[in-house]
Design a protein around this motif. Structure first.
Motif, mmCIF file in Angstrom:
data_model
loop_
_atom_site.group_PDB
_atom_site.id
_atom_site.type_symbol
_atom_site.label_atom_id
_atom_site.label_comp_id
_atom_site.label_asym_id
_atom_site.label_seq_id
_atom_site.Cartn_x
_atom_site.Cartn_y
_atom_site.Cartn_z
ATOM 1 N N UNK A 1 -24.648 -13.151 111.430
ATOM 2 C CA UNK A 1 -23.939 -12.252 110.730
ATOM 3 C C UNK A 1 -22.401 -12.326 111.919
ATOM 4 N N UNK A 2 -21.541 -12.201 111.216
ATOM 5 C CA UNK A 2 -20.261 -11.985 111.895
ATOM 6 C C UNK A 2 -20.002 -10.528 112.560
ATOM 7 N N UNK A 3 -19.565 -10.519 113.952
ATOM 8 C CA UNK A 3 -19.386 -9.364 114.576
ATOM 9 C C UNK A 3 -18.055 -8.711 113.789
ATOM 10 N N UNK A 4 -18.148 -7.363 113.606
ATOM 11 C CA UNK A 4 -16.940 -6.747 113.074
ATOM 12 C C UNK A 4 -15.784 -6.515 113.714
ATOM 13 N N UNK A 5 -15.943 -6.594 115.118
ATOM 14 C CA UNK A 5 -15.077 -6.584 116.138
ATOM 15 C C UNK A 5 -15.008 -7.563 117.058
ATOM 16 N N UNK A 6 -13.713 -8.285 117.454
ATOM 17 C CA UNK A 6 -13.652 -9.287 118.350
ATOM 18 C C UNK A 6 -12.909 -8.804 119.596
ATOM 19 N N UNK A 7 -13.510 -9.031 120.677
ATOM 20 C CA UNK A 7 -12.919 -8.766 122.096
ATOM 21 C C UNK A 7 -12.217 -10.035 122.615
ATOM 22 N N UNK A 8 -10.805 -9.982 122.641
ATOM 23 C CA UNK A 8 -10.110 -11.231 123.413
ATOM 24 C C UNK A 8 -9.941 -10.441 124.794
ATOM 25 N N UNK A 9 -10.309 -11.233 126.017
ATOM 26 C CA UNK A 9 -10.099 -11.134 127.329
ATOM 27 C C UNK A 9 -8.779 -11.887 127.528
ATOM 28 N N UNK A 10 -7.873 -11.287 127.566
ATOM 29 C CA UNK A 10 -6.366 -11.855 127.758
ATOM 30 C C UNK A 10 -5.826 -12.065 129.085
ATOM 31 N N UNK A 15 -0.681 -23.836 134.131
ATOM 32 C CA UNK A 15 -0.737 -25.151 133.849
ATOM 33 C C UNK A 15 -1.751 -25.565 135.061
ATOM 34 N N UNK A 16 -1.997 -24.684 135.976
ATOM 35 C CA UNK A 16 -3.008 -25.066 137.059
ATOM 36 C C UNK A 16 -4.449 -24.612 136.638
ATOM 37 N N UNK A 17 -5.193 -25.607 136.695
ATOM 38 C CA UNK A 17 -6.598 -25.426 136.079
ATOM 39 C C UNK A 17 -7.283 -24.491 136.892
ATOM 40 N N UNK A 18 -7.066 -24.554 138.383
ATOM 41 C CA UNK A 18 -7.847 -23.435 139.021
ATOM 42 C C UNK A 18 -7.583 -21.806 138.724
ATOM 43 N N UNK A 19 -6.463 -21.679 138.136
ATOM 44 C CA UNK A 19 -6.173 -20.455 137.799
ATOM 45 C C UNK A 19 -6.818 -20.110 136.784
ATOM 46 N N UNK A 20 -6.966 -20.899 135.776
ATOM 47 C CA UNK A 20 -7.853 -20.693 134.565
ATOM 48 C C UNK A 20 -9.379 -20.473 134.904
ATOM 49 N N UNK A 21 -9.777 -21.429 135.778
ATOM 50 C CA UNK A 21 -11.216 -21.382 136.307
ATOM 51 C C UNK A 21 -11.527 -19.962 136.715
ATOM 52 N N UNK A 22 -10.546 -19.524 137.615
ATOM 53 C CA UNK A 22 -10.852 -18.063 138.201
ATOM 54 C C UNK A 22 -10.960 -16.947 137.121
ATOM 55 N N UNK A 23 -10.270 -17.087 135.814
ATOM 56 C CA UNK A 23 -10.394 -16.097 134.949
ATOM 57 C C UNK A 23 -11.768 -16.278 134.136
ATOM 58 N N UNK A 24 -12.247 -17.670 134.193
ATOM 59 C CA UNK A 24 -13.312 -18.033 133.095
ATOM 60 C C UNK A 24 -14.386 -17.610 134.179
ATOM 61 N N UNK A 69 -6.585 -8.953 131.366
ATOM 62 C CA UNK A 69 -6.993 -9.185 132.422
ATOM 63 C C UNK A 69 -5.695 -9.239 133.513
ATOM 64 N N UNK A 70 -5.161 -8.184 133.533
ATOM 65 C CA UNK A 70 -3.990 -7.889 134.597
ATOM 66 C C UNK A 70 -4.429 -6.465 135.051
ATOM 67 N N UNK A 71 -3.884 -6.605 136.492
ATOM 68 C CA UNK A 71 -4.050 -5.328 137.355
ATOM 69 C C UNK A 71 -3.217 -4.177 136.807
ATOM 70 N N UNK A 72 -2.137 -4.427 136.478
ATOM 71 C CA UNK A 72 -1.120 -3.582 136.087
ATOM 72 C C UNK A 72 -0.274 -4.060 134.968
ATOM 73 N N UNK A 73 0.360 -3.067 134.205
ATOM 74 C CA UNK A 73 1.386 -3.510 133.183
ATOM 75 C C UNK A 73 2.750 -3.726 133.681
ATOM 76 N N UNK A 74 3.213 -4.904 133.459
ATOM 77 C CA UNK A 74 4.727 -5.282 133.856
ATOM 78 C C UNK A 74 5.393 -5.741 132.554
ATOM 79 N N UNK A 75 6.343 -6.479 132.862
ATOM 80 C CA UNK A 75 7.256 -6.860 131.434
ATOM 81 C C UNK A 75 6.207 -7.446 130.390
#
Lengths: 125, 125
Positions: A1-10, A15-24, A69-75
């Motif tokens: 069954x497909x979930x009716x809602x998808x959550x995207x953690x943005x 380009x630094x893989x370490x950055x992405x690994x922290x978010x994962x 996945x941001x601490x505050x809203x900037x531009x």
């Protein structure tokens, strides 16, 4: 069954893989608990936000909730991401809600307090 | 009595007051629990990191622990902040420790899971 809602953690993306690994790693407990959740990157990393929106549409999802996945809203969260989402809504005909950045949630402030208290205790041990 | 350690919660900073207000709210539970904790900004807002380091030295603090209110380490935390701290160590003769960004702490991942689950429940109510 497909979930009716998808959550995207943005996350911002880098380009630094370490950055992405922290978010994962940060997202891992959420992904383990909620099968409808995925990570997506605003720029410089894959999967991109657009890739994940398209994937959700392909999966028959009717509603996408974007959790920044941001601490505050900037531009980025005040201008760039809303413009991207408006474009995707029109092109893919899907309902997308942009939620507040996680740093605005009071639960994050409590977690920060626990982290700092824990750090102090570890330092004093 | 002066606390022997000062905790500086280091945010990026912005000329947009809403940005700073978010970090002040995020830090509030920590500041309420730990009298030795303060907020400092890397740039574009006051109090600056240097202002708070100087204040700590004036207060007789021997050790400063810098807790980055960043989700991950990018250029700022890998290069700019370490260079600033090395400068302050030499100029003010104070011991300063740079801790990992809060997004690397597993407790933040658990808080994120709770936030997302809470958001889903509120949406479904």
């Amino acid at each position: 069954m497909t979930a009716p809602t998808r959550i995207l953690l943005l996350a911002h993306g880098s380009s630094d893989q370490r950055w992405c690994q922290t978010f994962e790693a940060l997202a891992a407990p959420t992904l383990a608990s909620l099968p409808e959740a995925r990570v997506a990157y605003m720029e410089l990393a894959e999967p991109s936000l657009e890739t994940e929106v398209r994937e959700a549409v392909t999966d028959g999802v009717a509603n996408i909730q974007v959790v920044p996945l941001f601490l505050a809203a900037g531009r980025h969260l005040r201008k760039d991401v809303p413009a991207m989402l408006e474009d995707y809504r029109q092109r893919y005909g899907v309902d997308i809600t942009l939620l507040p950045p996680i740093g605005e949630d009071p639960r994050l402030g409590l977690a920060l307090r626990d982290i700092v208290q824990g750090t102090l205790e570890e330092t004093h041990d």
